[in-house]
Every structure is written in C-alpha cells, then in structure tokens.
Design a protein around this motif. Structure first.
Motif, PDB file in Angstrom:
ATOM      1  N   LEU A   1      18.683 -52.946 -78.280  1.00 63.87           N
ATOM      2  CA  LEU A   1      19.548 -52.172 -77.387  1.00 63.87           C
ATOM      3  C   LEU A   1      19.107 -50.720 -77.255  1.00 63.87           C
ATOM      4  O   LEU A   1      19.484 -50.049 -76.287  1.00 63.87           O
ATOM      5  CB  LEU A   1      21.002 -52.242 -77.870  1.00 63.87           C
ATOM      6  N   SER A   2      18.310 -50.233 -78.201  1.00 64.73           N
ATOM      7  CA  SER A   2      17.807 -48.863 -78.078  1.00 64.73           C
ATOM      8  C   SER A   2      16.810 -48.744 -76.929  1.00 64.73           C
ATOM      9  O   SER A   2      16.503 -47.636 -76.474  1.00 64.73           O
ATOM     10  CB  SER A   2      17.155 -48.415 -79.388  1.00 64.73           C
ATOM     11  N   GLU A   3      16.283 -49.892 -76.447  1.00 66.41           N
ATOM     12  CA  GLU A   3      15.337 -49.899 -75.332  1.00 66.41           C
ATOM     13  C   GLU A   3      16.023 -50.225 -74.007  1.00 66.41           C
ATOM     14  O   GLU A   3      15.352 -50.432 -72.996  1.00 66.41           O
ATOM     15  CB  GLU A   3      14.227 -50.915 -75.598  1.00 66.41           C
ATOM     16  N   VAL A   4      17.363 -50.285 -74.031  1.00 64.47           N
ATOM     17  CA  VAL A   4      18.120 -50.634 -72.831  1.00 64.47           C
ATOM     18  C   VAL A   4      18.972 -49.448 -72.401  1.00 64.47           C
ATOM     19  O   VAL A   4      19.734 -48.893 -73.196  1.00 64.47           O
ATOM     20  CB  VAL A   4      19.028 -51.861 -73.083  1.00 64.47           C
ATOM     21  N   ARG A   5      18.836 -49.061 -71.139  1.00 66.15           N
ATOM     22  CA  ARG A   5      19.691 -48.018 -70.575  1.00 66.15           C
ATOM     23  C   ARG A   5      20.815 -48.681 -69.783  1.00 66.15           C
ATOM     24  O   ARG A   5      20.556 -49.546 -68.938  1.00 66.15           O
ATOM     25  CB  ARG A   5      18.879 -47.108 -69.650  1.00 66.15           C
ATOM     26  N   ILE A   6      22.036 -48.317 -70.069  1.00 63.40           N
ATOM     27  CA  ILE A   6      23.201 -48.864 -69.385  1.00 63.40           C
ATOM     28  C   ILE A   6      23.765 -47.820 -68.430  1.00 63.40           C
ATOM     29  O   ILE A   6      24.119 -46.709 -68.846  1.00 63.40           O
ATOM     30  CB  ILE A   6      24.289 -49.299 -70.389  1.00 63.40           C
ATOM     31  N   ASP A   7      23.839 -48.164 -67.142  1.00 66.29           N
ATOM     32  CA  ASP A   7      24.469 -47.310 -66.134  1.00 66.29           C
ATOM     33  C   ASP A   7      25.705 -48.022 -65.600  1.00 66.29           C
ATOM     34  O   ASP A   7      25.711 -49.258 -65.473  1.00 66.29           O
ATOM     35  CB  ASP A   7      23.518 -47.049 -64.962  1.00 66.29           C
ATOM     36  N   VAL A   8      26.743 -47.252 -65.290  1.00 67.03           N
ATOM     37  CA  VAL A   8      27.950 -47.827 -64.676  1.00 67.03           C
ATOM     38  C   VAL A   8      28.167 -47.148 -63.327  1.00 67.03           C
ATOM     39  O   VAL A   8      27.865 -45.968 -63.145  1.00 67.03           O
ATOM     40  CB  VAL A   8      29.189 -47.647 -65.582  1.00 67.03           C
ATOM     41  N   PHE A   9      28.688 -47.941 -62.379  1.00 65.83           N
ATOM     42  CA  PHE A   9      28.922 -47.400 -61.043  1.00 65.83           C
ATOM     43  C   PHE A   9      29.968 -48.269 -60.346  1.00 65.83           C
ATOM     44  O   PHE A   9      30.383 -49.313 -60.876  1.00 65.83           O
ATOM     45  CB  PHE A   9      27.620 -47.355 -60.233  1.00 65.83           C
TER      46      PHE A   9
ATOM     47  N   ALA B   1      21.801 -52.674 -66.230  1.00 69.77           N
ATOM     48  CA  ALA B   1      21.072 -52.633 -67.507  1.00 69.77           C
ATOM     49  C   ALA B   1      19.583 -52.574 -67.206  1.00 69.77           C
ATOM     50  O   ALA B   1      19.052 -53.438 -66.504  1.00 69.77           O
ATOM     51  CB  ALA B   1      21.395 -53.860 -68.351  1.00 69.77           C
ATOM     52  N   VAL B   2      18.912 -51.550 -67.731  1.00 65.04           N
ATOM     53  CA  VAL B   2      17.484 -51.364 -67.479  1.00 65.04           C
ATOM     54  C   VAL B   2      16.744 -51.425 -68.815  1.00 65.04           C
ATOM     55  O   VAL B   2      16.988 -50.618 -69.710  1.00 65.04           O
ATOM     56  CB  VAL B   2      17.199 -50.020 -66.789  1.00 65.04           C
ATOM     57  N   TYR B   3      15.844 -52.378 -68.926  1.00 61.86           N
ATOM     58  CA  TYR B   3      15.064 -52.563 -70.153  1.00 61.86           C
ATOM     59  C   TYR B   3      13.731 -51.824 -70.018  1.00 61.86           C
ATOM     60  O   TYR B   3      12.998 -52.005 -69.048  1.00 61.86           O
ATOM     61  CB  TYR B   3      14.822 -54.062 -70.371  1.00 61.86           C
ATOM     62  N   ARG B   4      13.441 -50.953 -70.994  1.00 57.97           N
ATOM     63  CA  ARG B   4      12.196 -50.183 -71.026  1.00 57.97           C
ATOM     64  C   ARG B   4      11.922 -49.519 -69.678  1.00 57.97           C
ATOM     65  O   ARG B   4      10.875 -49.727 -69.048  1.00 57.97           O
ATOM     66  CB  ARG B   4      11.018 -51.052 -71.434  1.00 57.97           C
ATOM     67  N   ALA B   5      12.896 -48.717 -69.239  1.00 54.19           N
ATOM     68  CA  ALA B   5      12.802 -48.052 -67.939  1.00 54.19           C
ATOM     69  C   ALA B   5      11.540 -47.216 -67.824  1.00 54.19           C
ATOM     70  O   ALA B   5      11.141 -46.517 -68.761  1.00 54.19           O
ATOM     71  CB  ALA B   5      14.029 -47.169 -67.724  1.00 54.19           C
ATOM     72  N   GLY B   6      10.896 -47.307 -66.651  1.00 52.85           N
ATOM     73  CA  GLY B   6       9.713 -46.503 -66.387  1.00 52.85           C
ATOM     74  C   GLY B   6       8.433 -47.019 -66.980  1.00 52.85           C
ATOM     75  O   GLY B   6       7.389 -46.367 -66.869  1.00 52.85           O
ATOM     76  N   THR B   7       8.462 -48.195 -67.605  1.00 55.15           N
ATOM     77  CA  THR B   7       7.253 -48.783 -68.184  1.00 55.15           C
ATOM     78  C   THR B   7       6.885 -50.048 -67.410  1.00 55.15           C
ATOM     79  O   THR B   7       7.690 -50.583 -66.651  1.00 55.15           O
ATOM     80  CB  THR B   7       7.467 -49.149 -69.666  1.00 55.15           C
TER      81      THR B   7
END
Length: 376
Positions: A213-221, A240-246
C-alpha cells in the motif's frame, strides 16, 4: 481409476471439514472448502450413479435366467449398459485437467478499439449482452467504472462478475471482438467494421500477490457520468494508482456506490487482480520464450469473434463447422451459453486428442529405454 478414487475420497474429506466448527470460524477456509465441494460434486454424483447402475445391471442379468422376465430384463440391461457407457465418457471429461481459476469471481474490462464512436457504442452493446448472460446464470454483474460518451457509448467499462464459477462462464470472452454493421451516424448506409477488446481477470486469491500500500496513491473525487446521480454530492469515487509515474503504473477508478470505503475496497481489489494478471502474463511470456513457441489461445490481441449485423450472424473464429456460427439476435439477447459450451467442448476434445497422441510416444520411449538396457 486411482485418480477417481482419490477425488471421491477428497470429496468425503471436504464434506467432513465443512461440518467442522473450526472451518466455519475461518471464512477463507470455509470459502475454499465450499468452492472445492462444488467442483467435485458433479464427479461424485456420477460415480454414485455408476455404482447404482452396476448393481442394477447385475440384478437384470440374474433375471435373464427367468423365462418370464427375460425380455424385460434384457431391455433393462441394455438401457443400463448404455447409460454406463455415457457415464464413462462423462467421467473421462471430468478427469481432464481443469482451470484452477474457474470458480473465481471476475473483473471484466471492456475497451473501445478501432472505429471511433461506433466502437464505444459496441462496448455498451457487449456490456448489455454480458449483463443478460450473467443474469441467466444467476451471476451478479456490477459496473465499477464507465467512461461514457454523449452518444451512449463508452471508451471503457470495468465491471465485477460474482457468483458460482464466474470465471468459467466468462473466460472465453478474452480477446478482440469485431462488429460489422451500419452505424447510426452513417448517412450513406455503408457497413463499418469496429472493434472492442475484452479482458477477463480472475480475482486474486488472498496471498496470491502482495500489494504494498505504500506504493499506492489513493485519490477521492466526486462521481461523474451516468449512474452518478445521488452519489456526486460527496467525494465518494476513488482512484487507486499503483507506482504512479513509473513504467509499472496501474490506475483503477471505482465510483460504483455512495460509500468511499466500499469504493476504496473495490478499487484495491481490481488493482490486485490486475497485478496478478500481470504476473501471470509475465510467466506465460517467459514460458513461451523458453519453448520458442507462441500460445495463440492466450493472446489477447487475437480476434476471437465477429458480430455481423447485416447477416444476423455471430462467428466465433476459434470454432469450426456447425459450432462456428450462431444467430446474432439470440446471442445479443444473452444466449451466449451455446457458444461457450462449444468452446469448452472443443477444448476438452483437444485435451483428449493430445493425451491420445502422447500415449504412444511414452510407450515408444519406454520401449527404447528397455532396448537400450537390454543392449547394455
């Protein structure tokens, strides 16, 4: 026969475990046992019928010595023997290797391909087809995310299909689906060809993949689009974005319900399924490289089916003969089962053929080894 006896014994063990309070107290173990019970039940039912018929056959044969009962006994014996032959064939098929993912729930991803707006409309047509097909099998299909267009189409739809053997019902849909028809926007009446891709991901088992989960960015909208009424007044949708930007980035959006917590759970569930699918694909690619061959049936870029509206025909390109073509109006109405059954039957026949071809080779290898030992 030893394999059959092993499975029957396993079924008895599973039934006993299902009555164990310890199994009832462990939801994961209970779900595993219940799934295995469903998998083995058809085979055990046939074995029980086989034993009963063998007993009936012995009784009928004894009556053949009675002149008054001979005719009836002969007819009964022939009927029982015919059914026993059928059971042997059915058991042979059930003993073939099965897909370990068959009993799992499914993440279904539909994406518009070539064809612009018409491809997006075809995506929604496929979604309605799958909704009807799922309902006929008592499966639940829930749309998790849809990027809909103003014309009523969608560039992408992500859905979950849950229920008994959902993956077995939908796994044949993987690949490129092609539609041939006159679009509503076509003024010249010309037939256009458009495509949509379908991905069918079995939901990952607990522990199958590790999601950090440390590699997952959670956005709410706020939820948007059709189906978002009543939920778009709060920030309930989740991205949910996994390893964003890679290069490994995976993005999942879930805006199915009012609850942010439930949407977060679903988004992570889809993300885990995609990671598991990526690992499976990597393993398969390595296996193909190792044996220097391509496994066409597992390639998602492969065209699997054509929906020809002018000719009211659906053609599955993986099938041959009478099994290949089906009435389009029937299929689009949800009657996909005949196509799926034909595909499953073709796979079983291919497995049986492979086993039959392998047997002589094994025997030849054994003979060669024997000759070599004798020569030595």
């Amino acid at each position: 026969m030893s394999r059959l006896n092993e499975l029957v014994s396993e079924f008895g063990l599973v039934e006993r475990r299902l009555g164990d309070p310890a199994a009832l107290a462990d939801p994961r173990e209970y779900a595993r046992l219940t799934r295995r019970h469903r998998e083995l039940l058809p085979l055990v039912t046939l074995v029980r019928e086989q034993k009963q018929l063998q007993s009936d056959l012995e009784g009928a044969r004894e009556l053949l010595h009675d002149p008054d009962m001979r005719e009836l006994a002969q007819a009964e014996a022939e009927g029982v023997q015919a059914r026993l032959t059928e059971i042997e064939s059915e058991l042979e098929l059930l003993l073939l290797p099965t897909d370990p993912d068959d009993a799992k729930d499914v993440i279904l991803e539909l994406r518009a391909g070539a064809g612009g707006a018409e491809a997006g409309l075809f995506v929604m047509d496929l979604l309605r087809l799958y909704e009807r097909y799922a309902a006929g099998l008592n499966l639940k299909l829930s749309v998790l995310d849809a990027a809909e267009s103003d014309l009523g189409g969608a560039s992408k739809v992500v859905a979950e299909v849950s229920g008994d053997f959902a993956f077995r019902a939908f796994k044949w849909e993987r690949g490129v689906h092609r539609v041939q028809r006159v679009p509503a926007t076509e003024s010249q009446g010309r037939i256009h060809t458009s495509t949509a891709t379908v991905a069918v991901l079995p939901e990952a088992e607990p522990g199958e993949v590790t999601l950090d989960l440390s590699e997952v960015r959670i956005d709410v909208f706020r939820s948007q689009g059709a189906g978002g009424q009543g939920v778009n007044t709060t920030d309930s949708a989740v991205r949910a974005v996994y390893r964003a930007g890679t290069p490994d980035e995976i993005m999942v959006v879930c805006q199915d319900g009012r609850s942010q917590i439930k949407n977060r759970e679903k988004a992570l569930q889809v993300l885990t399924a995609r990671l598991a699918e990526r690992e499976r694909a990597n393993r398969e690619a390595q296996e193909r490289q190792d044996r220097a061959a391509q496994v066409g049936s597992g390639d998602r870029s492969e065209k699997v089916r054509t929906y020809n509206y002018p000719q009211n025909r659906v053609t599955d390109h993986r099938l041959e003969g009478d099994d290949k073509n089906h009435p389009l109006d029937s299929v689009m109405g949800g009657a996909l089962a005949p196509v799926v059954s034909a595909l499953a039957r073709a796979q079983r026949e291919a497995q049986l053929l492979a086993m039959a071809q392998d047997a002589p080779e094994d025997q030849q290898n054994g003979s060669r080894r024997k000759d070599q030992h004798g020569a030595a």
